[in-house]
Design a protein around this motif. Structure first.
Motif, PDB file in Angstrom:
ATOM      1  N   LEU A   9      35.056  48.869  43.722  1.00 13.38           N
ATOM      2  CA  LEU A   9      34.031  47.894  42.978  1.00 13.38           C
ATOM      3  C   LEU A   9      33.836  49.408  42.175  1.00 13.38           C
ATOM      4  O   LEU A   9      33.295  50.056  42.167  1.00 13.38           O
ATOM      5  N   CYS A  10      34.172  48.850  41.079  1.00  7.88           N
ATOM      6  CA  CYS A  10      33.074  49.359  39.749  1.00  7.88           C
ATOM      7  C   CYS A  10      33.316  48.822  38.290  1.00  7.88           C
ATOM      8  O   CYS A  10      33.221  47.633  38.085  1.00  7.88           O
ATOM      9  N   VAL A  11      31.834  49.362  37.599  1.00  8.62           N
ATOM     10  CA  VAL A  11      32.224  48.733  36.525  1.00  8.62           C
ATOM     11  C   VAL A  11      33.181  49.757  35.101  1.00  8.62           C
ATOM     12  O   VAL A  11      33.206  50.435  35.007  1.00  8.62           O
ATOM     13  N   SER A  30      23.183  51.696  42.218  1.00 10.33           N
ATOM     14  CA  SER A  30      24.442  51.343  43.048  1.00 10.33           C
ATOM     15  C   SER A  30      24.485  53.513  43.611  1.00 10.33           C
ATOM     16  O   SER A  30      24.805  53.604  42.215  1.00 10.33           O
ATOM     17  N   VAL A  33      29.473  52.645  43.128  1.00  8.76           N
ATOM     18  CA  VAL A  33      29.689  52.014  42.505  1.00  8.76           C
ATOM     19  C   VAL A  33      30.318  52.904  41.418  1.00  8.76           C
ATOM     20  O   VAL A  33      30.123  54.284  40.937  1.00  8.76           O
ATOM     21  N   LEU A 213      29.068  39.652  42.530  1.00 10.38           N
ATOM     22  CA  LEU A 213      29.408  39.945  43.952  1.00 10.38           C
ATOM     23  C   LEU A 213      30.318  39.555  45.021  1.00 10.38           C
ATOM     24  O   LEU A 213      31.403  39.517  45.330  1.00 10.38           O
ATOM     25  N   SER A 216      33.558  38.834  43.717  1.00  8.65           N
ATOM     26  CA  SER A 216      34.153  40.769  44.717  1.00  8.65           C
ATOM     27  C   SER A 216      35.023  40.211  45.267  1.00  8.65           C
ATOM     28  O   SER A 216      36.497  40.903  45.631  1.00  8.65           O
ATOM     29  N   ALA A 232      27.641  43.700  34.402  1.00 12.84           N
ATOM     30  CA  ALA A 232      27.509  44.303  35.060  1.00 12.84           C
ATOM     31  C   ALA A 232      26.014  44.900  34.248  1.00 12.84           C
ATOM     32  O   ALA A 232      24.692  45.171  34.515  1.00 12.84           O
ATOM     33  N   LEU A 239      24.071  44.737  40.935  1.00 14.75           N
ATOM     34  CA  LEU A 239      24.694  45.945  41.977  1.00 14.75           C
ATOM     35  C   LEU A 239      24.334  46.915  42.801  1.00 14.75           C
ATOM     36  O   LEU A 239      24.725  47.744  43.598  1.00 14.75           O
ATOM     37  N   ILE A 242      25.293  46.454  46.894  1.00  7.61           N
ATOM     38  CA  ILE A 242      27.032  46.950  47.031  1.00  7.61           C
ATOM     39  C   ILE A 242      27.366  47.423  48.191  1.00  7.61           C
ATOM     40  O   ILE A 242      27.830  47.871  49.146  1.00  7.61           O
TER      41      ILE A 242
END
Ligand code: FMN
Length: 324
Positions: A9-11, A30, A33, A213, A216, A232, A239, A242
């Motif tokens: 999981l990335c922003v 988080s 992340v 999510l 995701s 996000a 988030l 996560i």
């Protein structure tokens, strides 16, 4: 340490949004992340001597820096500098369609020059020990076929890099603004899924239009990672699960009120260092998203920004306006 970092999981990197203050806020929500800086042009680092743009908080790890450029020597010099600053990864922007960036011959227009992108990334990776990654589009203008993307990735992967972030829509270089370029070209997630099938050895991260999510989870059945941008930023508290949902780790996330208070303490410390109150406070807008008093919370933040003053009463008022 870097090898254990996960991109599940990335922003997304977002100019004017994911600055060091926003990343500090996201990290309170988080622990896992993966965060990215806004794009930093190599020219502004080297010729503008603006290396203070690389400043970040130690709490932000894991964090990658995104560079924009196409001159190999400049990219190598900046990559070394970014490694010295302690970033966990360096990402090359091959997705920005803005006129300014096109004039500098970098960003999305580089999708037409896969050999140059390969050379840039290969030299960057040879110059540093931390991983180098790319963020690109599916294609550019009317190059809409899967074959175009396949060919681009086939050449670029010869650079030796392994992390590919794909914004799952084409970039249109003329006629659409950057904002329209994030909305109008259709999302084609199936191209990104196919890429993972055709290049199973690469770490493929999907981006574009992902809002929850739950969505995701579905993407992660087909690819290695998901990158979320606007959703996000607009609702950072999304988030919070996560660690439990994606890493089987129990995590006690603070309530919104506690996050607010820790962030405001941070703001007070940074004010002493000369950081701008408005730039730091605006990132809180989304914290009340979906809450009963969300509108009043946002109005209160605007008042604080306008008065350029964070008082004890302001802080109490903000806390009261959050539901939990
Ligand atoms: C305000 C804003 C600024 C952005 N700046 C960057 C940037 O600096 N570098 C980049 O690669 N992408 C940038 N993007 C694109 C995002 O990283 C992402 O690819 C895009 O928003 C699609 O993801 P999303 O639908 O989850 O928002 C920006 C997007 C927004 C909304």
């Amino acid at each position: 340490m870097t090898e254990q970092i996960s991109h599940k999981l990335c922003v997304a990197p977002m100019m004017q949004y994911t600055d060091m203050h926003d990343r500090y806020l996201l990290r309170l929500i988080s622990k896992k992340v993966f965060l990215y800086t806004e794009m930093i042009a190599t020219g502004s680092l080297i010729f503008g001597e603006c290396y203070d743009q690389l400043e970040f908080n130690s709490e932000e790890h894991p964090v990658g820096v995104q560079l924009g450029g196409s001159d190999i020597n400049d990219l190598v010099e900046c990559s070394k500098k970014c490694e010295q600053y302690g970033y966990d990864e360096i990402n090359l922007n091959v997705g920005c369609p803005s006129n300014r960036v096109q004039k500098g011959s970098f960003g999305a227009c580089l999708m037409l020059k896969p050999e140059l992108v390969k050379d840039c990334l290969g030299n960057m990776q040879n110059a540093v020990k931390i991983p180098v990654s790319i963020k690109c589009r599916l294609g550019i203008d009317d190059n809409e076929s899967y074959e175009f993307l396949y060919n681009f990735i086939s050449i670029v992967k010869e650079s030796g890099i392994n992390i590919f972030i794909i914004h799952a829509r084409n970039g249109i270089l003329s006629g659409l603004s950057p904002r329209q370029n994030r909305m109008i070209p259709p999302l084609k997630y199936d191209y990104v899924y196919k890429l993972k099938k055709d290049f199973p050895e690469l770490e493929i991260i999907i981006n574009g239009g992902i809002k929850t999510l739950e969505e995701s989870h579905n993407h992660l059945e087909k690819v290695d990672g998901v990158m979320i941008g606007r959703a996000a930023y607009d609702n950072p508290f999304m988030l919070k699960n996560i660690e439990t949902e994606f890493y089987n780790e129990s995590s006690v996330v603070d309530s919104k009120k506690e996050i607010l208070n820790i962030y405001l303490e941070y703001v007070e410390r940074k004010l002493l260092d000369g950081h701008d109150l408005g730039r730091m406070m605006k990132h809180l807008f989304g914290l009340s998203r979906g809450d009963k008093y969300a509108k009043s919370f946002r109005i209160k933040i605007l008042e604080i920004i306008k008065s350029n003053c964070l008082t004890i009463d302001n802080k109490k008022d903000l806390e009261k306006l959050l539901v939990y």
